[in-house]
Design an enzyme around this catalytic site. Structure first.
Site, PDB file in Angstrom:
ATOM      1  N   GLY A   1     -89.029 -15.021 -16.529  1.00 42.18           N
ATOM      2  CA  GLY A   1     -88.877 -16.283 -17.331  1.00 42.18           C
ATOM      3  C   GLY A   1     -87.697 -17.114 -16.618  1.00 42.18           C
ATOM      4  O   GLY A   1     -86.919 -16.536 -15.552  1.00 42.18           O
ATOM      5  N   CYS A   2     -87.601 -18.208 -17.069  1.00 40.32           N
ATOM      6  CA  CYS A   2     -86.709 -19.233 -16.174  1.00 40.32           C
ATOM      7  C   CYS A   2     -85.178 -18.649 -16.632  1.00 40.32           C
ATOM      8  O   CYS A   2     -84.156 -18.294 -15.768  1.00 40.32           O
ATOM      9  CB  CYS A   2     -86.588 -20.541 -16.757  1.00 40.32           C
ATOM     10  SG  CYS A   2     -86.723 -21.002 -18.346  1.00 40.32           S
ATOM     11  N   TYR A   3     -84.902 -18.644 -17.800  1.00 44.95           N
ATOM     12  CA  TYR A   3     -83.303 -18.307 -18.232  1.00 44.95           C
ATOM     13  C   TYR A   3     -83.302 -16.632 -17.654  1.00 44.95           C
ATOM     14  O   TYR A   3     -82.136 -16.517 -17.170  1.00 44.95           O
ATOM     15  CB  TYR A   3     -83.469 -17.972 -19.573  1.00 44.95           C
ATOM     16  CG  TYR A   3     -83.306 -19.459 -20.495  1.00 44.95           C
ATOM     17  CD1 TYR A   3     -82.230 -20.329 -20.107  1.00 44.95           C
ATOM     18  CD2 TYR A   3     -84.042 -19.541 -21.540  1.00 44.95           C
ATOM     19  CE1 TYR A   3     -82.492 -21.735 -20.619  1.00 44.95           C
ATOM     20  CE2 TYR A   3     -84.080 -21.008 -22.337  1.00 44.95           C
ATOM     21  CZ  TYR A   3     -83.225 -22.039 -21.740  1.00 44.95           C
ATOM     22  OH  TYR A   3     -83.371 -23.281 -22.501  1.00 44.95           O
TER      23      TYR A   3
END
Length: 307
Positions: free
Chosen positions: A115-117
């Protein structure tokens, strides 16, 4: 033969970015469905089984359905959704996570894109937990602000479409403290407890600033900002896409621009501190559509195909 890649969901935010990143390359071929066949299960199943690598840029449930459609054993899959990020049998697609992670990805049949985060959170936390500088049971709070493209098409419509006049300049969300990225961060950082995660969207298209605050008095004896910084430097020495910013002599003059690395697959880490209070701030800056999504998928694709 030149490998054949099928992007399932190539009209979504991440899918469009992946297509852009792969455009013009002659070391692979892209298999694309005509517009009238994109939602046809039969045509998608045929494409999924005709390709060498299927890159899934789909919502979680649709990604699970796509994996179930893959019948031919030789098809390799990169899933950009969050459906398989902690699933057995899937290799986590953050090549810099550990010493042998890139090799695991290169040999894998099933890879789950981070995921990005979590990309920023894990890049900061995993080396420090591995080194014993941040205990696995340490109470952690992670704050991150992403561009509105992190919401996908809904974010683009709100901030670029008919509703732009009503778009909020800043919005904190996930207030139920149950964001879907939390289990991913906890699992791959090796944490004993779930961190508190406070995400937000800003009124800009893409880019992330993620920060984690630490109190040195709660860390093992002798840990300093310099110790934490040195551990990050050691972990990422020689890595092509992760850089560690020098310790700031004048941190008051520093600013973190979430858009600084937009359009790239780079990730910049930094450590800031206040000696008087014994406080440290870990920070990561990167493009949520680059290293946080499409760039990472293309990086994993290159590893899997030996490109």
């Amino acid at each position: 033969m030149t490998p054949l890649v099928f992007i399932d969901g190539d009209q979504g935010t991440t899918g469009l970015e992946v297509r852009h990143w792969l455009a013009g390359r002659d070391d692979l071929r892209l298999l694309q469905l005509p517009a009238e066949h994109r939602k046809s299960a039969a045509h998608r199943a045929e494409a999924l089984n005709d390709c060498d690598v299927a890159l899934l840029c789909l919502p979680d449930d649709a990604a699970r359905e796509a994996v179930a459609l893959v019948r031919r054993p030789g098809v390799r899959v990169i899933d950009a959704s969050s459906a398989h990020r902690t699933s057995p049998g899937w290799v986590y697609g953050l090549p810099e996570l550990g010493a042998a992670q890139a090799e695991r990805i290169a040999a894998a049949r099933r890879v789950s894109n981070p995921g990005c985060y979590p990309t920023g959170a894990l890049a900061l936390l995993r080396p420090l937990v591995d080194a014993g500088l941040v205990p696995a049971d340490h109470p952690l709070v992670i704050h991150a602000v992403s561009g509105y493209s992190g919401r996908g098409r809904a974010g683009l419509e709100d901030h670029e479409g008919a509703g732009v006049a009503r778009a909020l300049p800043f919005q904190v969300y996930g207030l139920g403290l149950n964001h879907k990225h939390v289990p991913e961060i906890q699992h791959h950082a090796g944490l004993a407890h779930a961190p508190v995660f406070v995400p937000a969207y800003g009124h800009y298209r893409q880019g992330i600033v993620l920060t984690i605050a630490l109190h040195l008095r709660l860390l093992p004896a002798g840990v300093t900002a310099a110790t934490l910084h040195a551990a990050l430097l050691a972990r990422y020495a020689g890595q092509a896409f992760i850089e560690v910013q020098a310790l700031a002599e004048d941190a008051e003059a520093q600013r973190l621009d979430p858009q600084a690395l937009n359009g790239s697959n780079r990730l910049r880490l930094a450590v800031f501190s206040q000696e008087r209070t014994g406080q440290v701030l870990l920070a990561a800056v990167f493009d949520n559509l680059g290293k946080g999504a499409a760039g990472a998928a293309v990086q994993n694709l290159a590893l899997m195909l030996g490109l």
